[in-house]
Design a protein around this motif. Structure first.
Motif, PDB file in Angstrom:
ATOM      1  N   PHE A 111       0.827  -1.205   0.000  1.00 43.08           N
ATOM      2  CA  PHE A 111       0.000   0.000   0.000  1.00 43.08           C
ATOM      3  C   PHE A 111       0.860   1.254   0.000  1.00 43.08           C
ATOM      4  O   PHE A 111       0.564   2.228  -0.685  1.00 43.08           O
ATOM      5  CB  PHE A 111      -0.947  -0.009   1.205  1.00 43.08           C
ATOM      6  N   PHE A 115       1.710   3.747  -3.400  1.00 42.17           N
ATOM      7  CA  PHE A 115       1.393   5.172  -3.294  1.00 42.17           C
ATOM      8  C   PHE A 115       2.614   6.040  -3.573  1.00 42.17           C
ATOM      9  O   PHE A 115       2.534   7.037  -4.301  1.00 42.17           O
ATOM     10  CB  PHE A 115       0.824   5.485  -1.916  1.00 42.17           C
ATOM     11  N   HIS A 118       3.442   6.159  -7.104  1.00 45.50           N
ATOM     12  CA  HIS A 118       2.523   7.078  -7.773  1.00 45.50           C
ATOM     13  C   HIS A 118       3.031   8.521  -7.639  1.00 45.50           C
ATOM     14  O   HIS A 118       3.005   9.291  -8.620  1.00 45.50           O
ATOM     15  CB  HIS A 118       1.126   6.946  -7.152  1.00 45.50           C
ATOM     16  N   LEU A 424      -4.856   1.230   1.640  1.00 44.07           N
ATOM     17  CA  LEU A 424      -4.371   2.235   0.696  1.00 44.07           C
ATOM     18  C   LEU A 424      -5.200   3.506   0.758  1.00 44.07           C
ATOM     19  O   LEU A 424      -4.657   4.618   0.780  1.00 44.07           O
ATOM     20  CB  LEU A 424      -4.387   1.663  -0.725  1.00 44.07           C
ATOM     21  N   GLU A 425      -6.513   3.355   0.810  1.00 45.32           N
ATOM     22  CA  GLU A 425      -7.393   4.523   0.813  1.00 45.32           C
ATOM     23  C   GLU A 425      -7.148   5.394   2.039  1.00 45.32           C
ATOM     24  O   GLU A 425      -7.043   6.613   1.948  1.00 45.32           O
ATOM     25  CB  GLU A 425      -8.848   4.050   0.781  1.00 45.32           C
ATOM     26  N   VAL A 428      -3.639   7.146   1.669  1.00 47.66           N
ATOM     27  CA  VAL A 428      -3.618   8.263   0.720  1.00 47.66           C
ATOM     28  C   VAL A 428      -4.334   9.480   1.299  1.00 47.66           C
ATOM     29  O   VAL A 428      -3.828  10.608   1.237  1.00 47.66           O
ATOM     30  CB  VAL A 428      -4.251   7.850  -0.626  1.00 47.66           C
ATOM     31  N   TYR A 431      -2.173  10.874   4.177  1.00 46.19           N
ATOM     32  CA  TYR A 431      -0.919  11.480   3.710  1.00 46.19           C
ATOM     33  C   TYR A 431      -1.179  12.807   3.005  1.00 46.19           C
ATOM     34  O   TYR A 431      -0.510  13.807   3.268  1.00 46.19           O
ATOM     35  CB  TYR A 431      -0.203  10.514   2.766  1.00 46.19           C
ATOM     36  N   LEU A 479      -3.687   4.042  -9.277  1.00 48.76           N
ATOM     37  CA  LEU A 479      -3.535   3.073  -8.198  1.00 48.76           C
ATOM     38  C   LEU A 479      -4.664   2.054  -8.278  1.00 48.76           C
ATOM     39  O   LEU A 479      -5.801   2.390  -8.621  1.00 48.76           O
ATOM     40  CB  LEU A 479      -3.571   3.781  -6.843  1.00 48.76           C
ATOM     41  N   HIS A 488      -0.302  -0.891  -9.624  1.00 46.72           N
ATOM     42  CA  HIS A 488      -0.634   0.165 -10.580  1.00 46.72           C
ATOM     43  C   HIS A 488      -1.279  -0.404 -11.839  1.00 46.72           C
ATOM     44  O   HIS A 488      -0.728  -1.298 -12.473  1.00 46.72           O
ATOM     45  CB  HIS A 488       0.626   0.945 -10.990  1.00 46.72           C
ATOM     46  N   TYR A 573      -8.298   3.810  -8.138  1.00 47.67           N
ATOM     47  CA  TYR A 573      -8.319   5.080  -7.408  1.00 47.67           C
ATOM     48  C   TYR A 573      -7.892   6.230  -8.317  1.00 47.67           C
ATOM     49  O   TYR A 573      -6.853   6.152  -8.998  1.00 47.67           O
ATOM     50  CB  TYR A 573      -7.382   5.014  -6.202  1.00 47.67           C
ATOM     51  N   CYS A 575      -6.747  10.028  -8.100  1.00 49.69           N
ATOM     52  CA  CYS A 575      -6.316  11.052  -7.149  1.00 49.69           C
ATOM     53  C   CYS A 575      -5.338  12.006  -7.813  1.00 49.69           C
ATOM     54  O   CYS A 575      -4.909  11.776  -8.926  1.00 49.69           O
ATOM     55  CB  CYS A 575      -5.673  10.408  -5.915  1.00 49.69           C
TER      56      CYS A 575
END
Length: 575
Positions: A111, A115, A118, A424-425, A428, A431, A479, A488, A573, A575
């Motif tokens: 996770f 991120f 990304h 992960l959600e 993100v 963060y 993601l 990814h 995802y 973002c």
């Protein structure tokens, strides 16, 4: 000459037989060499004007695209250049390597890996600023639900072959945000220590039991005093009747003197009763006081941090869970003074220190109430309880049960070390702390062929704003997660891109183009070494299967077949 110097170390590495390791080794060598020369603006301009030949393989081509972004960033970003000047000179190459070397997964922190990969692709400045801050301040901090959470820079790097040690350390630091909720450590703490008085062998029961004994003693005293008050009041009533019926002055004086002494004695007993009643009232709130204060003090002394070494063994593709370990902070803000708890003995020692260290704080809060002796008795009993076998045994049982019932996890857990798949959600959103959370969409699939169809259909409906970057760089994407892995989705590879760019029927395109290609159709980056995920036509059928593909070799990948049996959900995802 500078380019020749950069390429010189690659001669021996090119002889490596394993193509995946060869790609990684060449990338690491090239990145570290470029980091040395990047202080010279002229060198950056030369490298931009004369791009180095891509390293063969998907990972090598990913690095070529990433390197181009980094070189332009190093040359043009004044903010980044200023940050480099503010760092000690010896740290600057490592700082640049952390941005230059494409991040890959080492242990079960997919996770966080996904991120940060990304961010490496989409926002180098944001990543560079956060990394700079982490170096300068010894960690990262975020505000969650109005409370500041600090995660110290992880001192561990795990297996860092062909990786940036600094970026690995930062990745594991960021991973600490994945399960970080203001209430989670508090929740674990309350359950583990048994702060609910109904839990057997918990500290809550110790507090409650001691208070129960003291209050029972108070009640006994109050009952005795109340009986004395009632006896004296009856005696005074009798004296009053005797006074009214007395036949002589001497008898009346005698009754008055006796009544006076009885009234004085009654007044003292009433004072004693009220004092004991007040003591009981104060003691009756102590259970709640202890629990609330320990919950408030706990974050200042304990914190759960991601531990990359908890599950470091085994094949990386096993998707091992992420491990979180309790750390004792000794009440200090300097993370270098913190202690990672690894054993039962260390855990009990830290709990004892916590209770002992916070005793003056608790006593001071109740200093005016005159119940120091009772509070000290409770604290002493808690310290004694910590040394008993049932205390730790029941903690482990409670933690196991709580994680199984609430989180659906059935693992070997302890009060100071637990596992989590990572979120992960949550990571993100924590963060980035966005005003608008990331957007999650999902597709379900009953087979690899079904997944291919649904991803193509999804891409056909994707807003153009999310397609522009993919159109320019096939290694840009979104993601993506399934039940156990974060990676990814890369829809920009030629074969797959052709499918969603086509305006015709998707089923027909898969049948007439993709299945007829008889070659791997890459569509995702797994994060694992040089492996990318691809659809491969199954010979003699109209079906596709999932395989791993590094640009050279196709590797069967049956590990995820079980997902399709139960109806796999794949989250994407934006973002």
């Amino acid at each position: 000459m500078m380019i020749e110097t950069i390429l010189r170390p690659e001669a021996e590495l090119c002889k490596m037989k394993d193509p995946s390791r060869r790609q990684a080794a060449l990338i690491y060598s090239r990145a570290t060499q470029i980091a040395k020369y990047s202080e010279d603006e002229r060198c950056l301009q030369i490298l931009i004007a004369n791009p180095l030949a891509p390293i063969p393989g998907f990972l090598g081509h990913l690095f070529a695209n990433h390197l181009d972004r980094c070189l332009h960033f190093f040359l043009k970003s004044k903010e980044f250049q200023n940050m480099c000047k503010r760092l000690p000179g010896s740290l600057v190459p490592s700082y640049k390597e952390a941005l230059l070397i494409p991040l890959r997964q080492s242990v079960g922190s997919c996770f966080a890996t996904a991120f940060l990969m990304h961010l490496q692709k989409t926002d180098l400045l944001a990543l560079a600023k956060d990394l700079f801050s982490a170096i300068n301040r010894g960690g990262i901090s975020r505000v969650i639900d109005g409370a500041e959470i600090k995660i110290p820079l992880c001192p561990k790097t795990g297996n860092i072959e062909y990786c940036s040690a600094l970026m690995k350390s930062y990745e594991y630091t960021v991973a600490g945000l994945a399960d970080e909720q203001v209430g989670f450590s508090r929740w674990n703490f309350q359950i583990a220590l048994g702060l609910d008085y109904k839990m057997d062998h918990g500290l809550g029961k110790v507090i409650y039991s001691v208070l129960e004994e003291i209050l029972e003693e108070c009640k006994g005293k109050m009952d005795g005093l109340l009986q004395d008050i009632e006896d004296l009041e009856r005696g005074l009533d009798m004296d009053d009747a005797s006074f009214r019926s007395a036949s002589t002055i001497d008898r009346m004086d005698s009754i008055k003197r006796a009544a006076k002494f009885k009234n004085m004695h009654l007044s003292r007993i009433i004072d004693d009763y009220q004092r004991e009643e007040g003591r009981a009232s104060k003691l009756s709130t102590l259970y709640k006081f202890f629990v609330e204060q320990y919950i408030l003090l706990f974050p200042h002394y304990f914190q759960e941090l991601y531990d990359p070494l908890m599950f470091s063994e085994g094949d990386i593709m096993e998707d091992r869970p992420a491990g979180f370990r309790l750390v004792y902070k000794h009440g200090r803000s300097n993370s270098k003074m913190w202690t990672y708890i690894h054993t039962d003995k260390e855990y009990i020692a830290c709990l004892k220190d916590f209770i002992t260290m916070t005793e003056p704080v608790l006593l001071n809060l109740k200093r005016e109430e005159g119940i120091d002796k009772e509070m000290e008795q409770i604290i002493s009993e808690m310290l004694l309880k910590l040394d008993t076998h049932p205390f730790l045994k029941e903690q482990k049982n409670r933690i196991q049960l709580m994680h199984k019932e609430v989180l659906g996890e059935d693992q070997n857990l302890s009060p100071y070390a637990y596992i989590s798949g990572g979120n992960l959600e949550s990571l993100v959103n924590t963060y980035l702390m966005p005003i608008n959370p990331i957007k999650k969409e999902n597709v379900s699939a009953a087979s690899p062929s079904d997944l291919c169809y649904r991803l193509i259909e999804w891409m056909k409906d994707t807003p153009i704003s999310h397609v522009d970057a993919i159109d320019k760089d096939p290694f840009q994407g979104m993601l993506m997660t399934n039940d156990t892995h974060a990676f990814h989705f890369l829809p920009g590879f030629e074969l797959f891109k052709g499918a969603w760019m086509d305006s015709g029927n998707t089923y027909t395109y898969i049948r007439d183009v993709l299945l007829q290609s008889k070659t791997p159709i890459p569509f995702a980056d797994t994060n694992w070494g040089a492996n990318f995920l691809a659809f491969l036509p199954v010979e003699g059928t109209s079906q596709l299967e999932l395989v791993l593909y590094d640009g050279f070799t196709v590797t069967p990948f049956p590990m995820w077949n079980s997902y399709f049996v139960k109806g796999a959900i794949w989250n994407i995802y934006l973002c």
